[in-house]
Design a protein around this motif. Structure first.
Motif, PDB file in Angstrom:
ATOM      1  N   ALA A   1       0.773  -1.159  -0.127  1.00  0.00           N
ATOM      2  CA  ALA A   1       0.118   0.060  -0.016  1.00  0.00           C
ATOM      3  C   ALA A   1       0.793   1.221   0.041  1.00  0.00           C
ATOM      4  N   GLN A   2       2.169   1.181   0.516  1.00  0.00           N
ATOM      5  CA  GLN A   2       2.978   2.520   0.751  1.00  0.00           C
ATOM      6  C   GLN A   2       3.377   2.860  -0.762  1.00  0.00           C
ATOM      7  N   MET A   3       3.517   1.709  -1.491  1.00  0.00           N
ATOM      8  CA  MET A   3       4.124   1.925  -2.792  1.00  0.00           C
ATOM      9  C   MET A   3       3.036   2.319  -3.986  1.00  0.00           C
ATOM     10  N   THR A   4       1.832   2.115  -3.615  1.00  0.00           N
ATOM     11  CA  THR A   4       0.538   2.286  -4.661  1.00  0.00           C
ATOM     12  C   THR A   4       0.395   3.781  -4.605  1.00  0.00           C
ATOM     13  N   PRO A   5       0.259   4.557  -5.767  1.00  0.00           N
ATOM     14  CA  PRO A   5      -0.085   5.861  -5.917  1.00  0.00           C
ATOM     15  C   PRO A   5      -1.557   5.865  -5.841  1.00  0.00           C
ATOM     16  N   PRO A   6      -2.115   7.129  -5.369  1.00  0.00           N
ATOM     17  CA  PRO A   6      -3.778   7.512  -5.335  1.00  0.00           C
ATOM     18  C   PRO A   6      -4.217   7.050  -6.593  1.00  0.00           C
ATOM     19  N   GLY A   7      -5.463   6.566  -6.356  1.00  0.00           N
ATOM     20  CA  GLY A   7      -6.179   6.184  -7.622  1.00  0.00           C
ATOM     21  C   GLY A   7      -6.006   4.695  -7.828  1.00  0.00           C
ATOM     22  N   ASP A   8      -4.851   4.057  -8.099  1.00  0.00           N
ATOM     23  CA  ASP A   8      -4.700   3.080  -8.050  1.00  0.00           C
ATOM     24  C   ASP A   8      -4.871   2.328  -6.771  1.00  0.00           C
ATOM     25  N   LEU A   9      -4.377   2.911  -5.350  1.00  0.00           N
ATOM     26  CA  LEU A   9      -4.443   2.350  -4.059  1.00  0.00           C
ATOM     27  C   LEU A   9      -6.133   2.036  -3.874  1.00  0.00           C
ATOM     28  N   GLU A  10      -6.891   3.099  -4.160  1.00  0.00           N
ATOM     29  CA  GLU A  10      -8.453   2.867  -3.863  1.00  0.00           C
ATOM     30  C   GLU A  10      -8.985   1.678  -4.668  1.00  0.00           C
ATOM     31  N   ARG A  11      -8.305   1.367  -5.947  1.00  0.00           N
ATOM     32  CA  ARG A  11      -9.002   0.333  -6.627  1.00  0.00           C
ATOM     33  C   ARG A  11      -8.545  -0.860  -6.178  1.00  0.00           C
ATOM     34  N   ASN A  12      -7.261  -0.895  -5.751  1.00  0.00           N
ATOM     35  CA  ASN A  12      -6.524  -2.096  -5.329  1.00  0.00           C
ATOM     36  C   ASN A  12      -7.119  -2.528  -3.817  1.00  0.00           C
ATOM     37  N   VAL A  13      -7.300  -1.483  -2.795  1.00  0.00           N
ATOM     38  CA  VAL A  13      -7.862  -1.976  -1.528  1.00  0.00           C
ATOM     39  C   VAL A  13      -9.161  -2.531  -1.730  1.00  0.00           C
TER      40      VAL A  13
ATOM     41  N   LEU B   1     -11.797  -9.846  -1.489  1.00  0.00           N
ATOM     42  CA  LEU B   1     -11.118 -11.039  -1.475  1.00  0.00           C
ATOM     43  C   LEU B   1     -11.041 -11.412   0.269  1.00  0.00           C
ATOM     44  N   LEU B   2     -10.914 -10.576   1.082  1.00  0.00           N
ATOM     45  CA  LEU B   2     -10.758 -10.923   2.356  1.00  0.00           C
ATOM     46  C   LEU B   2     -12.261 -11.423   2.929  1.00  0.00           C
ATOM     47  N   ALA B   3     -13.180 -10.565   2.314  1.00  0.00           N
ATOM     48  CA  ALA B   3     -14.564 -11.047   2.623  1.00  0.00           C
ATOM     49  C   ALA B   3     -15.138 -12.241   1.906  1.00  0.00           C
ATOM     50  N   GLY B   4     -14.129 -12.750   1.205  1.00  0.00           N
ATOM     51  CA  GLY B   4     -14.762 -14.222   0.471  1.00  0.00           C
ATOM     52  C   GLY B   4     -15.491 -13.822  -0.575  1.00  0.00           C
ATOM     53  N   HIS B   5     -15.780 -12.695  -1.266  1.00  0.00           N
ATOM     54  CA  HIS B   5     -16.565 -12.506  -2.482  1.00  0.00           C
ATOM     55  C   HIS B   5     -15.746 -13.141  -3.733  1.00  0.00           C
ATOM     56  N   ARG B   6     -14.438 -13.239  -3.557  1.00  0.00           N
ATOM     57  CA  ARG B   6     -13.476 -13.504  -4.611  1.00  0.00           C
ATOM     58  C   ARG B   6     -12.461 -14.328  -4.203  1.00  0.00           C
ATOM     59  N   SER B   7     -12.052 -15.623  -4.968  1.00  0.00           N
ATOM     60  CA  SER B   7     -10.797 -16.134  -4.684  1.00  0.00           C
ATOM     61  C   SER B   7      -9.545 -15.364  -5.010  1.00  0.00           C
ATOM     62  N   GLY B   8      -9.405 -14.309  -5.952  1.00  0.00           N
ATOM     63  CA  GLY B   8      -8.229 -13.697  -6.284  1.00  0.00           C
ATOM     64  C   GLY B   8      -8.738 -12.545  -7.402  1.00  0.00           C
ATOM     65  N   TYR B   9      -7.907 -11.810  -7.542  1.00  0.00           N
ATOM     66  CA  TYR B   9      -7.874 -10.700  -8.376  1.00  0.00           C
ATOM     67  C   TYR B   9      -6.852 -10.314  -9.400  1.00  0.00           C
ATOM     68  N   GLN B  10      -7.231  -9.463 -10.466  1.00  0.00           N
ATOM     69  CA  GLN B  10      -6.227  -9.165 -11.398  1.00  0.00           C
ATOM     70  C   GLN B  10      -6.599  -7.716 -11.512  1.00  0.00           C
ATOM     71  N   MET B  11      -5.390  -6.838 -11.940  1.00  0.00           N
ATOM     72  CA  MET B  11      -5.561  -5.656 -12.221  1.00  0.00           C
ATOM     73  C   MET B  11      -4.316  -5.001 -12.740  1.00  0.00           C
ATOM     74  N   ALA B  12      -4.661  -3.996 -13.512  1.00  0.00           N
ATOM     75  CA  ALA B  12      -3.308  -2.992 -13.874  1.00  0.00           C
ATOM     76  C   ALA B  12      -3.221  -1.939 -12.884  1.00  0.00           C
ATOM     77  N   LYS B  13      -1.993  -1.994 -12.345  1.00  0.00           N
ATOM     78  CA  LYS B  13      -1.604  -0.715 -11.239  1.00  0.00           C
ATOM     79  C   LYS B  13      -0.328  -0.370 -11.498  1.00  0.00           C
ATOM     80  N   ARG B  14      -0.088   0.691 -10.940  1.00  0.00           N
ATOM     81  CA  ARG B  14       1.259   1.274 -10.973  1.00  0.00           C
ATOM     82  C   ARG B  14       1.638   1.238  -9.532  1.00  0.00           C
ATOM     83  N   PHE B  15       3.099   1.160  -9.699  1.00  0.00           N
ATOM     84  CA  PHE B  15       3.939   1.138  -8.436  1.00  0.00           C
ATOM     85  C   PHE B  15       4.890   2.398  -8.461  1.00  0.00           C
ATOM     86  N   VAL B  16       5.280   3.024  -7.266  1.00  0.00           N
ATOM     87  CA  VAL B  16       6.158   4.188  -7.078  1.00  0.00           C
ATOM     88  C   VAL B  16       7.561   3.412  -6.851  1.00  0.00           C
ATOM     89  N   ARG B  17       8.357   3.529  -7.736  1.00  0.00           N
ATOM     90  CA  ARG B  17       9.692   3.175  -7.419  1.00  0.00           C
ATOM     91  C   ARG B  17      10.610   3.685  -6.596  1.00  0.00           C
TER      92      ARG B  17
END
Length: 883
Positions: A434-446, A452-468
């Protein structure tokens, strides 16, 4: 007496031993014949398999080198076949049936039939195989009634490899070993017969016969039989001992039977070997059937235990056994593979015990064999799976990580993820994603993470950015999967992160390029298209649709809709060309018009390029363009009209030019004759004035006359230079091969007097060569340049002129260099103009026409002239001509 009854006349104590000897010899003879046949079959099968495996390996290696065209390595590979035991002939044959390489250098390059005839005559074993059609796989055959194998290996490029192997040596070795064993067995049998014969002669035959019958019954397993002998002699004692032995054996047999039943019902195989070559088996339990064998196969059959051991394990097993025999311990374990009857392999754990004689030599070897194939395969599979998992986790192109579902921290990362994010492993493990995910992508990722934690899905895929770490942004594709415990709770999260920054940038660049291409096509009204004959797919650009008068926002037009937009007079031509392209044929460029019924008629030029894919076994592709050339066609029509008008003007101007040339020639004649005549008069009379009346003139008068003469001379030189310039301008240049070095030497020689007068050093730095030039024009150029060099370097302390040439790609450069007064390069273009001078006539006489004459002549001959100089440092004039 009948021949069938003569044995009855012989005493039993002699007949029995005699018959035993005859029987033993017959059995040994039959066994010998059987063993010889079996040895021949075993050696034949073994050598055939070994040769086939060797040829299979050599086929792979030779195909690789044949594909690369490496004849030297092919020769080495064929030569290496000589190391194969018994291989005495090997020939690599080309498509033309000539030997490319062989074990003998004399065979190389020879026809195969000639080589085979020379080696083995018309009956050469390889002769029949050589003339047979080339097979698709390796052929190994044994010649009938001969210990010879022949092999044929097909290779790439229609090459073949023929080999011949003599298996006489391994066959003889096996036969010698078996003969020695038979001899030993025969000697033992003969010794037994001799001992029995002696006993028969020493003891009473009837009692011996009774004893023999009882013992025979006991030996056959009937331990209830007793000898019934009484007395105190040896036979009686033997009988009593035999009776006691029978009782003991009967009791022991019962115990052994019970133990054997237990052993045979267990998965353990109990075995006992003799300490001899091949590990001959003395005893083996019935449980050996789990591998497809019967005890008789190992006890009396052709199989030896050593033949069952995997070839890769034989050496290790022998080394261990040798060490145990020499150093102990007498109880040890071994693990190796044995061949099952169905050809498969079984892993076994061998728990061996050694029995030694009084000398400490190993006498017998007993073992308990346990089949561990299932456990071993599971162990190997687990090890292989672990290694594959490790290799997969360390893939160099995919970042992987395990993170905590509680605080989003990284628990484990691979090297590739560290490289993608730009952090060392230690720093990365102290951070959360979470520390390395920029705003916008962080909200979608969270949001996905919470689902996933709630058990609604077994996994997920997404396109996202990381801050190096360096602050830059990296684009990734993230795939997260949950790892759960037995109770279904999420234990950890497994994620794969793939760096798609370059792909994202490339897609953006591609989109920009596509938009630019569409704008460019619209700007120049050039449409593009591409078609695939195999898939019958056609793609066209939006501008192409506009060019035929349709709306590009709609669907792609069909062939009928496309042809409907073509001019009726051009429609058949375009339709035929379209069908030719769809059939994969050749197609050329077309020019056609649109139908005026659908708007203003437009002229279109269709270009096409055919891309063949025959080497791939696929149909061709086509790419092309459709260009609106309406304005070009109109401009061409206007140009034709202008050209016609221009041709008329050129004809008119040509006539005027011819008239002007005639007038120029007349003017030149007038200058040459009419102007020079008064000058000659002035020059002559001034000369007479000096000669006849010079003593009557004072100094000032003589100076006036001298100036008149100089002016006349200068005027004459000027007229001569003007005429020369006019001739260069008007004369036809005749280009022919001119040898430059002799021409330069000729011009230098014409200045011999001036060179001697001023002590000028002239150096020629050029080799002989020719150029296509006008000889007279080149002579004028050289005379002016060399004359100028002499004139402007005469006041130097050591006048020096260098004339040289050098060769560059497609051209020759000549130069004339002096060490004279030089000039400022800002006057470079001025010095080549007519009547242009940089020095006063009193310092350096001249008309100012020489360099203009040089420039004009070089230009007429298709060359280029320029100069380099500095005031007081001399000048260099360069001439450049194409070869």
């Amino acid at each position: 007496m009948s021949w069938t009854r003569w044995p009855l006349t012989i005493a039993g104590r002699w007949l029995v031993p005699l018959l035993m000897i005859v029987f033993a010899l017959a059995v040994m003879s039959l066994r010998y014949q059987h063993q010889m046949r079996q040895i021949d079959q075993d050696v034949s099968a073994q050598e055939s398999q070994r040769l086939r495996e060797r040829l299979s390996i050599e086929q792979t290696r030779m195909d690789e080198q044949a594909g690369l065209g490496n004849s030297l390595l092919l020769h080495r590979l064929v030569g290496g076949l000589a190391l194969h035991q018994g291989l005495n002939q090997a020939y690599l044959v080309g498509p033309d049936e000539r030997v490319l390489t062989s074990l003998s250098r004399l065979d190389i390059g020879q026809p195969l039939n000639a080589v085979l005839s020379r080696v083995g005559g018309s009956s050469s074993p390889l002769q029949a195989l050589a003339v047979a059609p080339s097979p698709s796989a390796i052929v190994v055959e044994r010649l009938a009634q001969q210990p010879v194998f022949i092999g044929l290996v097909p290779l790439q490029g229609k090459l073949r490899l023929l080999v011949q192997v003599d298996m006489s040596y391994p066959l003889a070795a096996r036969r010698a070993s078996e003969q020695a064993e038979l001899v030993r067995e025969g000697l033992v049998l003969l010794a037994a017969v001799v001992i029995l014969t002696v006993l028969l002669h020493l003891l009473w035959f009837r009692r011996a016969k009774s004893l023999a019958l009882a013992l025979t019954a006991m030996g056959a397993g009937n331990l209830s039989v007793r000898t019934g002998l009484i007395g105190r002699d040896e036979l009686a004692h033997i009988g009593e001992a035999a009776d006691r032995m029978a009782e003991q054996l009967q009791a022991g047999q019962d115990r052994i039977r019970r133990m054997s039943d237990i052993i045979n019902r267990s998965p353990l195989v109990v075995i006992e070997w003799r300490n001899a070559e091949g590990w001959p088996v003395r005893y083996v339990s019935d449980s050996v059937s789990q591998w497809g064998y019967q005890p008789a196969d190992l006890l009396n059959g052709p199989l030896q235990y050593i033949d069952l051991i995997h070839p890769d394990d034989v050496q290790q097993m022998n080394d261990e056994v040798t060490r145990y025999f020499a150093q102990g311990p007498d109880e040890y374990r071994q693990e190796y593979r044995i061949r099952k009857a169905d050809g498969g392999w079984a892993w076994i754990e061998d728990r061996t015990s050694l029995t030694r004689d009084e000398r400490g030599e190993v006498d017998t070897i007993s073992g308990i064999l346990l089949d561990t194939t299932v456990q071993k395969e599971a162990q190997l599979a687990q090890r292989e799976q672990a290694e594959q998992l490790r290799m997969f986790y360390e893939l160099p192109f995919l970042g992987m990580a395990i993170s905590s579902p509680l605080d989003k921290r990284w628990l484990q990362v691979n090297d590739r993820l560290c490289e993608i994010l730009g952090y060392p492993r230690e720093e990365l493990l102290d951070m959360s994603w979470a520390q390395m995910t920029p705003p916008g992508d962080l909200e979608r990722n969270v949001a996905l993470f919470d689902e996933l934690l709630a058990g609604h899905r077994s996994g997920y895929q997404m396109a996202k950015r990381f801050v190096r770490k360096d602050g830059s942004m990296v684009h990734t594709e993230l795939d997260v999967r949950a790892v759960r415990d037995r109770n279904g709770r999420i234990r950890q999260l497994f994620a794969t992160i793939q760096d798609v920054t370059e792909r994202t940038q490339a897609e953006a660049a591609l989109q920009d390029y596509k938009e630019m291409l569409e704008q460019a096509e619209a700007l120049v009204q050039l449409g593009s298209w591409a078609g695939d004959v195999e898939s019958q797919q056609l793609t066209i650009s939006a501008q192409l649709v506009r060019n035929i008068g349709l709306d590009p926002a709609g669907r792609m037009p069909s062939d009928a809709e496309y042809l409907a937009r073509i001019h009726p007079d051009d429609r058949a031509m375009v339709a035929e060309d379209m069908q030719c392209i769809r059939n994969g044929g050749e197609a050329g460029d077309l020019v056609f018009r649109t139908d005026p019924a659908h708007g203003p008629m437009r002229w279109l030029r269709r270009t096409v390029r055919r891309i063949s894919r025959e080497t791939e076994g696929r149909g061709p592709r086509y790419i092309g363009t459709l260009l609106d050339i309406t304005e070009a066609v109109a401009a061409e029509a206007r140009l034709k009209r202008l050209n016609q008008e221009l041709e008329e003007r050129v004809a008119e101007r040509t006539a005027q030019l011819s008239q002007a040339n005639m007038e120029l020639e007349a003017f030149s004649y007038t200058v040459s004759h009419d102007l020079k005549a008064p000058l000659r008069g002035i020059d002559g009379y001034s000369q007479l004035l000096v000669e006849e009346y010079g003593d009557r003139l004072d100094d000032e008068g003589r100076r006036f006359v001298e100036r008149i003469r100089k002016g006349v001379q200068q005027m004459s030189d000027l007229i001569a230079d003007l005429l020369a310039y006019s001739r260069i301008e008007r004369r036809d240049m005749v280009h022919e091969p001119v040898a430059l070095l002799p021409l330069v030497e000729q011009v230098v020689d014409s200045y011999h007097a001036d060179i001697e007068k001023h002590g000028t050093e002239v150096r020629l730095a050029m080799e002989p060569f020719t150029l296509p030039l006008d000889r007279e024009g080149m002579a004028v150029v050289l005379r002016n340049l060399i004359g100028n060099a002499l004139k402007f370097s005469r006041d130097s302390a050591s006048p020096r002129i260098e004339i040289g040439a050098r060769h560059e790609t497609g051209r020759r450069i000549l130069w004339v260099r002096d060490n004279g007064v030089g000039f400022d390069l800002k006057y470079h273009d001025r010095i080549f103009g007519i009547f242009q001078r940089l020095h006063r006539a009193e310092e350096f006489p001249g008309t100012g026409v020489g360099l203009a004459l040089v420039a004009k002549a070089v230009q007429r001959m298709g060359g280029r002239v320029w100069a380099e100089s500095q005031p007081g440092a001399g000048a260099t004039f360069y001439l450049e001509f194409l070869e």
